[in-house]
Design an enzyme around this catalytic site. Structure first.
Site, PDB file in Angstrom:
ATOM      1  N   ASN A 240     -14.306  -0.079  -5.858  1.00  0.00           N
ATOM      2  CA  ASN A 240     -15.740   0.636  -5.561  1.00  0.00           C
ATOM      3  C   ASN A 240     -16.574   1.197  -6.863  1.00  0.00           C
ATOM      4  O   ASN A 240     -16.145   2.044  -8.407  1.00  0.00           O
ATOM      5  CB  ASN A 240     -15.228   2.018  -4.698  1.00  0.00           C
ATOM      6  CG  ASN A 240     -14.934   0.892  -3.731  1.00  0.00           C
ATOM      7  OD1 ASN A 240     -15.086   0.009  -2.765  1.00  0.00           O
ATOM      8  ND2 ASN A 240     -13.715   1.974  -3.577  1.00  0.00           N
TER       9      ASN A 240
ATOM     10  N   ASP B 262       0.709  -1.386  -0.070  1.00  0.00           N
ATOM     11  CA  ASP B 262      -0.104   0.059  -0.066  1.00  0.00           C
ATOM     12  C   ASP B 262       1.324   1.116  -0.226  1.00  0.00           C
ATOM     13  O   ASP B 262       2.099   0.941  -0.278  1.00  0.00           O
ATOM     14  CB  ASP B 262      -1.028   0.048   1.331  1.00  0.00           C
ATOM     15  CG  ASP B 262      -1.789   0.628   1.162  1.00  0.00           C
ATOM     16  OD1 ASP B 262      -2.209   1.953   0.912  1.00  0.00           O
ATOM     17  OD2 ASP B 262      -3.074   0.096   0.993  1.00  0.00           O
TER      18      ASP B 262
ATOM     19  N   HIS C 205      -3.858   5.963   3.166  1.00  0.00           N
ATOM     20  CA  HIS C 205      -4.322   4.690   2.750  1.00  0.00           C
ATOM     21  C   HIS C 205      -3.815   3.920   3.350  1.00  0.00           C
ATOM     22  O   HIS C 205      -5.329   2.341   4.795  1.00  0.00           O
ATOM     23  CB  HIS C 205      -4.586   4.868   1.657  1.00  0.00           C
ATOM     24  CG  HIS C 205      -5.392   3.752   0.987  1.00  0.00           C
ATOM     25  ND1 HIS C 205      -4.806   2.038   0.387  1.00  0.00           N
ATOM     26  CD2 HIS C 205      -6.536   3.865   0.731  1.00  0.00           C
ATOM     27  CE1 HIS C 205      -6.570   1.736   0.517  1.00  0.00           C
ATOM     28  NE2 HIS C 205      -7.019   2.684   0.254  1.00  0.00           N
TER      29      HIS C 205
ATOM     30  N   SER D  17     -12.141  -1.252  -0.064  1.00  0.00           N
ATOM     31  CA  SER D  17     -10.236  -1.146   0.401  1.00  0.00           C
ATOM     32  C   SER D  17      -9.768  -1.272   2.318  1.00  0.00           C
ATOM     33  O   SER D  17      -9.366  -1.919   2.547  1.00  0.00           O
ATOM     34  CB  SER D  17      -9.471   0.133   0.097  1.00  0.00           C
ATOM     35  OG  SER D  17      -8.729   0.066  -0.572  1.00  0.00           O
TER      36      SER D  17
END
Length: 417
Positions: A199, A65, A103, A264
């Protein structure tokens, strides 16, 4: 809660992107226990009950990430190793990088958050698991995004990961061939790979790679009632299971708590579950760990498995404790068999686009709102990838050549008459 921030979208040009949606709301200066109370999934999906057996001790999860800030209170002592593959992060992978630097820390807190005291702070679903932080900067840095992902996967395997979490996605069913080798390496070394479906809220209506790769546990998202999340989840035939993707509490660098939506956030709940299963049953292969997760899921929708919920809603208590027969193969696919069947050539003509979403908006798997993006507080990295297999291109050219020769022959026949 005050000051809602829209979800971030992370997009990498020519690389990967994160696919979750994030509606990040900094937690008001409320009592910390109100944060813990907001973690509805811990009880509703059997995690608290699973902790009677294990809290994830001995299991290691790699977080590929934007980098995990291991200095936040909830993650102290959780990050045991790390690296940077982007060329712009820190050697230990703990410097947040890219357009959505928060994130990675948010994702990590959902997996292995330790809380900040008795009853306080964010508690991950596997609070005693160890983390590896591998920072990527999709679309940025000195390393191609595709290569960042391939290198990150290999590094995770070589440094002891039992599970790899990838809260990122491409806006494409396809993936670069460098990933064939990297993901096969992970599977050959008995590592469970979990990826977010992406998404719809950011324009991604169909699951993209790596969640389309055979053998990868693709995670869809549901709301607090356990129904498919319209904005915070994509759908597709590779979906393995579904987990909460709305109103999730996470931590960002600096220790601020946020509320976010998106797959996520759903993916790390499943990665943490895989860590719990591995901890409780260290003798199990990766295939058997995955089998426990999918066979103990609570069936939802029709058919089962299906493109919206996969095998159903995860049940952590059952996954850890139920009696489950061993399997001879990965229940969610065989990448090596797919490569042997569907790769017509080792060469491809491709155009890749990857993006990362910033905090404050709903992120989905589409890059910048719709092209591939990642949300720092719950979004998903998104990569747009266009590829034409060389074999297909050559076949088309041969067909056109044959047509042209036929036309010339016919024209000469007409002239002879």
């Amino acid at each position: 809660m005050t000051g809602r921030r829209r979800g971030w979208a992370l997009a990498l040009v020519g690389a990967l992107a994160v696919a979750p949606v994030i509606a990040a709301t900094p937690a008001a200066p409320a009592r910390a226990d109100s944060i813990r109370d907001a973690e509805y999934w811990l009880s509703d999906y059997g995690y608290r009950a699973a902790w009677d057996v294990t809290e994830g001790e001995g299991a290691t999860v790699a977080v590929i990430d934007t980098g995990v800030d291991g200095s936040v209170p909830e993650l102290r002592d959780a990050v045991v190793d790390g690296t940077d593959v982007s060329g712009i992060g820190s050697p230990d992978g703990q410097k947040p990088v890219g357009a959505s630097p928060e994130h990675g820390t948010m994702v990590a807190s959902l997996i292995a958050g330790r809380g900040t005291g008795f009853g306080d702070g964010v508690l991950g679903v596997a609070p005693k698991a160890s983390l590896l932080s591998i920072s990527v900067a999709l679309g940025e840095g000195s390393v191609d995004s595709d290569e960042q992902i391939a290198e990150a996967v290999r590094w995770a395997v070589d440094h002891g990961a039992d599970v790899i979490n990838m809260s990122l996605t491409r806006n494409s069913l396809d993936w670069p061939e460098s990933w064939d080798e990297a993901f096969s390496y992970a599977f050959d070394n008995d590592v469970v790979v979990v990826a977010a479906a992406g998404n719809r809220g950011s324009g991604t209506t169909e699951v993209g790679a790596p969640a389309t790769i055979p053998g990868v546990v693709a995670v869809a998202g549901v709301d607090k009632q356990g129904d498919a999340s319209f904005d915070a989840s994509s759908q597709g035939i590779t979906i393995a299971v579904a987990a909460p993707s709305e109103q999730l509490v996470g931590v960002i660098p600096g220790g601020t708590h946020v509320i976010w939506d998106g797959t996520s956030a759903a993916a790390p709940l499943v990665s943490g579950l895989a860590a719990l299963v591995k901890s409780a049953h260290p003798e199990l292969s990766a295939d058997d760990v995955i089998n426990r997760i999918v066979t103990t899921a609570v069936p939802k929708g029709e058919p089962v498995p299906g493109p919206i919920y996969g095998y159903g809603l995860v049940d952590a208590e059952a996954a850890v404790s139920a009696s489950v027969a061993p399997v001879a193969a990965n229940p969610v696919g065989d990448l090596d068999a797919w490569i042997a069947t569907y790769r017509p050539s080792s060469a491809t003509t491709s155009l890749d686009t990857l993006t990362i979403p910033p905090p404050g908006g709903r992120d989905t798997e589409g890059g910048s709102p719709g092209a591939g993006a990642i949300e720092p507080a719950g979004g998903v990295y998104t990569l747009t990838h266009w590829a034409v297999p060389l074999g297909l291109l050559l076949g088309f050219l041969m067909l056109m050549a044959a047509f042209a020769l036929g036309a010339v022959s016919h024209f000469r026949g007409v002239l002879r008459k």
